[in-house]
Design an enzyme around this catalytic site. Structure first.
Site, PDB file in Angstrom:
ATOM      1  N   LYS A  71     -16.522   4.445  77.883  1.00  0.00           N
ATOM      2  CA  LYS A  71     -17.013   4.825  76.558  1.00  0.00           C
ATOM      3  C   LYS A  71     -17.379   6.291  76.548  1.00  0.00           C
ATOM      4  CE  LYS A  71     -19.123   1.007  74.010  1.00  0.00           C
ATOM      5  NZ  LYS A  71     -20.386   0.513  73.462  1.00  0.00           N
TER       6      LYS A  71
ATOM      7  N   HIS B  17     -34.066  -1.271  70.570  1.00  0.00           N
ATOM      8  CA  HIS B  17     -33.842  -1.719  71.953  1.00  0.00           C
ATOM      9  C   HIS B  17     -35.181  -2.044  72.627  1.00  0.00           C
ATOM     10  CE1 HIS B  17     -30.032   0.998  71.965  1.00  0.00           C
ATOM     11  NE2 HIS B  17     -29.602  -0.238  72.016  1.00  0.00           N
TER      12      HIS B  17
HETATM   13  P1  ADP Z   1     -23.475  -2.107  73.612  1.00  0.00           P
HETATM   14  O1  ADP Z   1     -22.514  -0.953  73.725  1.00  0.00           O
HETATM   15  O2  ADP Z   1     -23.425  -3.054  74.772  1.00  0.00           O
HETATM   16  O3  ADP Z   1     -23.435  -2.826  72.296  1.00  0.00           O
HETATM   17  P2  ADP Z   1     -26.007  -0.971  72.724  1.00  0.00           P
HETATM   18  O4  ADP Z   1     -26.871  -0.018  73.469  1.00  0.00           O
HETATM   19  O5  ADP Z   1     -25.424  -0.513  71.444  1.00  0.00           O
HETATM   20  O6  ADP Z   1     -24.892  -1.405  73.772  1.00  0.00           O
HETATM   21  O7  ADP Z   1     -26.804  -2.308  72.431  1.00  0.00           O
HETATM   22  C1  ADP Z   1     -27.294  -3.119  73.455  1.00  0.00           C
HETATM   23  C2  ADP Z   1     -27.855  -4.400  72.853  1.00  0.00           C
HETATM   24  O8  ADP Z   1     -28.991  -4.107  72.059  1.00  0.00           O
HETATM   25  C3  ADP Z   1     -26.870  -5.130  71.932  1.00  0.00           C
HETATM   26  O9  ADP Z   1     -27.053  -6.521  72.082  1.00  0.00           O
HETATM   27  C4  ADP Z   1     -27.293  -4.691  70.566  1.00  0.00           C
HETATM   28  O10 ADP Z   1     -26.959  -5.644  69.583  1.00  0.00           O
HETATM   29  C5  ADP Z   1     -28.803  -4.599  70.755  1.00  0.00           C
HETATM   30  N1  ADP Z   1     -29.402  -3.691  69.783  1.00  0.00           N
HETATM   31  C6  ADP Z   1     -29.000  -2.443  69.457  1.00  0.00           C
HETATM   32  N2  ADP Z   1     -29.799  -1.902  68.511  1.00  0.00           N
HETATM   33  C7  ADP Z   1     -30.730  -2.858  68.210  1.00  0.00           C
HETATM   34  C8  ADP Z   1     -31.816  -2.934  67.272  1.00  0.00           C
HETATM   35  N3  ADP Z   1     -32.086  -1.935  66.439  1.00  0.00           N
HETATM   36  N4  ADP Z   1     -32.550  -4.070  67.236  1.00  0.00           N
HETATM   37  C9  ADP Z   1     -32.235  -5.085  68.078  1.00  0.00           C
HETATM   38  N5  ADP Z   1     -31.219  -5.095  68.954  1.00  0.00           N
HETATM   39  C10 ADP Z   1     -30.469  -3.997  69.028  1.00  0.00           C
END
Ligand code: ADP
Length: 160
Positions: free
Chosen positions: A41, A17
């Protein structure tokens, strides 16, 4: 002044992130990290805890703001005057879900573009859920999350 919103659950924030966030802040004048509230969630961390973790990580970058929101992401983005939504793409498996989300959001708010950044190779297999699972089993996660997140996970799972 072009603002972007980077929405997500961030339960908890990972280096994947943070990589997307830092790169987005180089492309836009301001990036607002929008943490989805606890509504629909089951999360391990409350929205206040997720906010605190992200605020600490973003503290050094004046272009980044962190907020909690509820309701439709595009409505939040509109209220903030943002032109873009940032999402990260890891593998093909992210694509279908992200495409559907982007299409829905485009329908709701045609003036807001979804911008995808590709995950860095070293974080392309990192997800908050895998981190939680590994951490609960005492797996080593220090390469994938900031130190304070590792500590917070240890406290949640009562590991020492
Ligand atoms: P959501 O529940 O909206 O998917 P997340 O916190 O899981 O929330 O992810 C938020 C965003 O960050 C999403 O677009 C996800 O694909 C992206 N993301 C999550 N982990 C990674 C990572 N390791 N590298 C790049 N992007 C990521």
């Amino acid at each position: 002044m072009i603002k972007a919103v980077y929405p997500g659950t961030f339960d908890p924030v990972t280096n994947g992130h943070l990589d997307i966030l830092t790169r987005a802040a180089e492309l836009f004048d301001e990036v607002i990290v929008a943490i989805a509230d606890d509504n629909n969630k089951e999360t391990l961390f409350t929205s206040a805890e997720r906010l605190a973790l992200l605020q600490t990580e973003a503290a050094g970058n004046p272009k980044i703001k962190v907020m909690v929101f509820s309701g439709l992401t595009v409505e939040f983005a509109r209220r903030q005057g943002a032109r873009a939504l940032i999402r990260g793409l890891r593998a093909m498996s992210d694509y279908e879900y992200e495409l559907q989300l982007a299409m829905m959001n485009k329908k709701f708010a045609p003036e807001i573009e979804t911008v995808f950044l590709m995950a860095q190779v070293e974080y392309s297999f990192v997800s908050s859920s895998a981190i939680k699972w590994a951490s609960s089993l005492r797996g080593r996660i220090e390469d994938f999350v900031p130190a304070q997140v590792e500590r917070a996970l240890r406290e949640k799972y009562r590991l020492s």
